[in-house]
Design an enzyme around this catalytic site. Structure first.
Site, short mmCIF file in Angstrom:
data_model
loop_
_atom_site.label_atom_id
_atom_site.label_comp_id
_atom_site.label_asym_id
_atom_site.label_seq_id
_atom_site.Cartn_x
_atom_site.Cartn_y
_atom_site.Cartn_z
N GLU A 19 13.39 -41.32 27.22
CA GLU A 19 13.32 -41.11 28.67
C GLU A 19 13.91 -42.29 29.46
OE1 GLU A 19 9.50 -39.04 29.89
OE2 GLU A 19 9.01 -39.67 27.85
N LYS A 144 -0.45 -36.29 22.68
CA LYS A 144 -0.97 -34.97 23.05
C LYS A 144 -2.20 -34.58 22.23
CE LYS A 144 3.49 -33.27 24.73
NZ LYS A 144 4.14 -34.59 24.68
N SER A 199 9.08 -35.61 29.46
CA SER A 199 10.29 -35.04 30.06
C SER A 199 10.85 -33.87 29.27
CB SER A 199 11.38 -36.12 30.25
OG SER A 199 10.98 -37.07 31.20
N GLU A 229 1.99 -25.61 19.83
CA GLU A 229 1.06 -25.09 20.83
C GLU A 229 1.31 -23.61 21.08
OE1 GLU A 229 0.71 -29.20 23.49
OE2 GLU A 229 1.56 -27.37 24.37
N ALA A 231 1.64 -20.46 23.39
CA ALA A 231 2.03 -20.30 24.79
C ALA A 231 0.81 -19.88 25.61
CB ALA A 231 3.13 -19.26 24.91
N ARG A 235 0.72 -19.54 35.84
CA ARG A 235 1.56 -20.31 36.76
C ARG A 235 1.50 -21.79 36.39
NH1 ARG A 235 -1.14 -18.35 42.31
NH2 ARG A 235 0.50 -19.64 43.26
N GLU A 236 2.62 -22.49 36.54
CA GLU A 236 2.66 -23.92 36.26
C GLU A 236 2.33 -24.69 37.53
OE1 GLU A 236 5.53 -25.67 33.65
OE2 GLU A 236 6.37 -23.71 33.14
N ASN A 331 -2.39 -28.80 30.61
CA ASN A 331 -1.28 -28.94 29.66
C ASN A 331 -1.13 -30.39 29.22
OD1 ASN A 331 1.01 -28.26 28.13
ND2 ASN A 331 2.36 -28.77 29.84
N GLU A 332 -1.09 -31.30 30.19
CA GLU A 332 -1.01 -32.73 29.84
C GLU A 332 -1.39 -33.59 31.03
OE1 GLU A 332 3.36 -34.45 30.32
OE2 GLU A 332 3.31 -32.87 28.80
N SER A 343 10.85 -35.72 42.01
CA SER A 343 9.63 -35.70 41.21
C SER A 343 8.45 -35.15 42.01
CB SER A 343 9.30 -37.10 40.69
OG SER A 343 10.26 -37.53 39.76
#
EC number: 6.3.2.4
Length: 371
Positions: A19, A144, A199, A229, A231, A235-236, A331-332, A343
């Site tokens: 990254e 994770k 990322s 993982e 799915a 919605r994100e 998710n994280e 961002s």
């Protein structure tokens, strides 16, 4: 009349992770937001090989699809003795003279060797205040597997997943470690991810088990720990968290939503940074109850991981098929979220009434107060 001494802020960016480029873009935005009347910015780039340099002023933005990179400048080194309070120049340079004093460090580093507790430990040993979470929270949030374990222990829902390990429990990158029982349980599609990266680098969406081996190889090229993982439909949604002023409870931003445009399969690296492939709703179109739930779980996740300073919590907001109620799955947790112009973290706080310069100022002030 004596001129008031400005706070000297070392903004550290680049680094050895995949990254690197996104870190450079984030740092460019952070440095532009620091008020020059109040702060003296010391731009410290870390090359892909790990060398520390005073940045030579090259572009820190994505220009024409070209990613920025730290390549040169006056070599410096962090002083390990807490009495040194900063950096020492390793070769002649006129930009800042001989640097031996830094008030606070803003490590705008994403991924390995920056967001995973490594530089945080180095800064702790050097006695320097710094923006962001400490060693433990940084390491746990970057991995994770352990993020999921700690959040599960705190009663925060996680999606189904498997870490590839052999029969003895050791990490492996052998695709056969995902047994048929695992495959039946996870179903398709799955996301195959390096456990300690961000990322969306090294991640593959697998819709056919015939593609699984290649996906594991892609993830393993980034990290020796591979997570598979299931799915999670939904919605994100994302939410920003800031440490409370004066030790109070963490504060949360209005949530935002990421919406993929037609033809975009998932939110990968290109969709995030290079292609015009997504729409952002800032704030998200949620009910008051959904907003409150996202904010409350974000606060709980921040505290469960012992975070400090800031974090961005990413969710899937779906529906429980059994009850029809909202299902909120983390998710994280990102302890140094992106600070690029697009961002979500700064955009969410701007929508919440905290503009970019105020946000950066608050993070620096918080680090100094804790240091």
């Amino acid at each position: 009349m004596t001129e008031t001494r400005r706070t000297r802020v070392a903004v550290v960016f680049g680094g050895r992770s995949a990254e690197h480029a996104i870190s450079c873009v984030s740092a460019g935005s952070v440095m532009a937001a620091l008020d020059p009347a109040r702060y003296e910015v010391v731009p410290v780039g870390i090359t892909r090989e790990g060398g520390w340099v005073l940045h030579d002023g090259g572009p820190l933005a994505i220009e024409g699809g070209r990613l920025p990179e730290v390549t040169g400048g006056t070599a410096v080194s962090l002083v390990g003795d807490p009495g040194g309070r900063g950096l020492s120049v390793l070769e002649p340079g006129e930009a800042f003279g001989r640097l031996t004093d830094v008030d606070v460090v803003f490590p705008v580093l994403h991924g390995a060797y920056g967001e995973d507790g490594t530089i945080q430990g180095l800064l702790e040993m050097s006695g320097l205040p710094y923006v962001g979470s400490g060693v433990f929270a940084s390491a746990a949030s970057m991995d994770k597997e352990f993020t999921k374990k700690l959040l599960t222990a705190a009663g925060i829902e996680q999606g189904d997943h498997v870490v590839l390990r052999d029969a003895a429990g050791a990490l492996t990158t052998d695709p056969a470690a995902l047994t048929q029982e695992h495959r039946d349980r996870l179903g398709l599609p799955v996301f195959v991810k390096p456990s300690r990266a961000g990322s969306s680098i090294g991640i593959t969406k697998v819709a056919d088990w015939a593609d699984f081996d290649a996906a594991v190889a892609t993830a393993a090229a980034v990290d020796t720990k591979v997570v598979v993982e299931a799915a999670v439909p939904g919605r994100e949604v994302e939410c920003g968290v800031l440490a409370g002023v004066g030790g109070g409870l963490p504060e949360t931003s209005l949530p935002a939503e990421i919406r993929l445009r037609a033809g975009v399969d998932w939110y990968d690296f290109d969709a995030k940074y290079l292609d015009d492939a997504v729409d952002f709703d800032v704030p998200a179109d949620l009910t008051p109850e959904q907003t409150a739930a996202v904010q409350e779980v974000s606060r709980r996740a921040f505290l469960a991981l012992d975070c400090r300073g800031l974090a961005r919590v990413d969710f899937f907001l779906g529906t429980d098929p059994a009850t029809g109620a909202d299902r909120l799955v983390v998710n994280e947790v990102n302890t140094m979220p992106g600070f690029t112009p697009i961002s979500m973290f700064p955009r969410m706080w701007a929508a919440s009434g905290v503009d970019y310069p105020t946000l950066v100022d608050r993070l620096v002030a918080g680090a100094l107060a804790e240091g």
